[in-house]
Enzyme design. Structure first.
Site, PDB file in Angstrom:
ATOM      1  N   ASP A  16     -37.397  82.493  65.293  1.00  0.00           N
ATOM      2  CA  ASP A  16     -38.022  83.656  64.669  1.00  0.00           C
ATOM      3  C   ASP A  16     -39.486  83.800  65.074  1.00  0.00           C
ATOM      4  O   ASP A  16     -39.918  84.852  65.553  1.00  0.00           O
ATOM      5  CB  ASP A  16     -37.922  83.570  63.143  1.00  0.00           C
ATOM      6  N   ARG A  97     -43.242  75.536  50.993  1.00  0.00           N
ATOM      7  CA  ARG A  97     -43.759  76.871  51.293  1.00  0.00           C
ATOM      8  C   ARG A  97     -45.069  77.196  50.564  1.00  0.00           C
ATOM      9  O   ARG A  97     -45.977  77.779  51.156  1.00  0.00           O
ATOM     10  CB  ARG A  97     -42.697  77.933  50.980  1.00  0.00           C
ATOM     11  N   ASP A 126     -37.521  82.243  51.257  1.00  0.00           N
ATOM     12  CA  ASP A 126     -38.835  81.864  51.749  1.00  0.00           C
ATOM     13  C   ASP A 126     -39.824  83.022  51.782  1.00  0.00           C
ATOM     14  O   ASP A 126     -41.028  82.819  51.631  1.00  0.00           O
ATOM     15  CB  ASP A 126     -38.721  81.238  53.141  1.00  0.00           C
ATOM     16  N   SER A 178     -29.631  77.639  61.530  1.00  0.00           N
ATOM     17  CA  SER A 178     -30.952  77.856  60.944  1.00  0.00           C
ATOM     18  C   SER A 178     -31.346  76.557  60.250  1.00  0.00           C
ATOM     19  O   SER A 178     -30.655  76.092  59.354  1.00  0.00           O
ATOM     20  CB  SER A 178     -30.908  79.004  59.929  1.00  0.00           C
TER      21      SER A 178
END
Length: 407
Positions: A16, A97, A126, A178
């Site tokens: 990404d 995060r 996220d 992922s």
């Protein structure tokens, strides 16, 4: 878009964020891109990132080592709270995060950036975690989330985009899981895992350890020491939190510990299936829970279990920087004043087995609990207790009998 001249990008070097750099250049008037890779213990994944980021269009790359803060200010408070999401998930991505988001803001302010960019999909958790952290420290900062607006619709589209622009990517279409890796865990989603009826291909996906079937036939014994709920030593040797988790990952992984396959409820409303590897974390949670059974009184222990459920929800939902999370931590810290001692565990083929626990603050009295003769407990006392404890049940039964007789 013309007002966006400089952005800070949360950069991992994965699929990404690798293609986001050229996409930003193409769609935001060749804006300056400052990439930020937060080191939360992902190890070799950081190798070669600076060269790659600059080659694909970034002006610079910050590699920020925040591992120690991650462990001491995010992981340890969550362990102490006993927070587990939906019985299995030990929150590895969830509590990483907020600290990354906080550092992104600090760098964006130092760089006078116009926006912060992340590569989270519009289906995931996220995006919420990053953006709530950004709002907590820079409420007016513009946020760019390409997955919500660009023309790419799948990871296959992303791979095509990368190939067309000569952007090196660390995966192929066949290994296009992922993943998220940090010191605490490694997660796997996508491909065959999207069908819950498929058994995970552990030989193919596991990286932090082995499946229980491939673990040694001999048990491994370890002893973990805690002070006020914080693990401080392994087998009698003092060790800092970062090194302790690394060592436990190695030991746990070798014994097939900490593999969780679950279908979880995402914050955005859908269910998702993933496989999580958390060998060291699983050991620490288990050891801490065992020690609490010895050191906490019944009412505190039971109420703290309720707190743990709410704490897990807050962490999972990205609400780390909230008054409630801070208040719950204050409560938890108060409960941990006596959670000091040693826990001995036996690790065997995916199992964590209790092998003994001691504490100077133990509430366990062998003299009271014994099945043998004692002079401290009058067993006749239980008769009066049961009479009073069961009085509501007895009264109801008597009144029900009376009503039935009058019908």
């Amino acid at each position: 878009m013309s007002e966006i001249k400089k952005v800070v990008l949360a950069y991992s070097g994965g699929l990404d964020t690798s293609i986001i750099i050229p996409w930003l250049k193409e769609n935001y008037n060749n804006c300056e891109i400052v990439a930020v890779a937060a080191d939360v213990g992902q190890g070799a994944e950081l190798s070669g990132l600076e060269q790659k980021a600059i080659k694909t269009g970034a002006s610079k790359l910050y590699i920020e080592d925040i591992t120690k803060e991650f462990v001491e200010e995010y992981i340890f408070p969550t362990i102490k709270a006993g927070a587990v999401y939906e019985n299995k998930y030990l929150l590895g991505t969830s509590f990483a995060r907020p600290i990354i988001g906080k550092r992104l803001v600090e760098i964006a302010k130092a760089e006078n950036a116009d926006a912060i960019v992340h590569g989270c999909t519009g289906k995931g958790n996220d995006q919420v975690r990053f953006e709530l952290a950004i709002k907590a420290f820079a409420p007016n900062m513009k946020i760019i989330a390409p997955w919500r607006t660009w023309e790419l619709k799948s990871r296959d589209d992303e791979i095509d985009y990368a190939i067309a622009r000569n952007v090196p990517i660390p995966i192929t279409r066949e290994t296009n899981y992922s993943k998220d890796k940090n010191l605490w865990h490694l997660s796997h989603e996508g491909l065959d895992l999207e069908d819950p009826s498929n058994e995970p291909m552990y030989d193919k996906i596991l990286e932090l350890g082995v499946s229980p079937e491939k673990a040694p036939d001999k048990a491994t014994y370890i002893t973990i020491s805690f002070e006020k709920g914080i693990p401080v030593a392994l087998d009698g040797v003092k060790v800092d939190g970062v090194e302790l988790i690394k060592k436990l990952n190695e030991i746990g992984g070798a014994n097939g510990i900490g593999i969780a396959d679950l279908v979880e409820n995402r914050l955005v409303g859908m269910k998702s299936r993933g496989v999580y590897e958390t060998p060291g974390g699983s050991i620490l949670y288990h050891a801490h829970e065992v020690l609490e059974t010895l050191c906490l009184d019944k009412e505190t222990q039971h109420y703290k279990q309720q707190i743990g459920l709410k704490f897990a929800d807050l962490v999972y939902n990205g609400q780390w920087y909230t008054p409630l999370r801070e208040a719950l931590c204050a409560f938890v810290d108060a409960t941990q004043e006596t959670v000091t001692g040693e826990v001995k565990l036996k690790l065997y083929k995916g199992n964590i087995i209790n092998a003994g626990v001691t504490s100077p603050y133990s509430l366990y009295s062998e003299e009271v609990a014994t099945f043998g003769e004692d002079d401290v407990y009058d067993q006749m006392d239980s008769q009066g207790f049961i009479n009073l404890f069961g009085l509501p049940i007895k009264v109801k039964a008597l009144l029900d009998e009376k009503r039935e007789q009058n019908i």
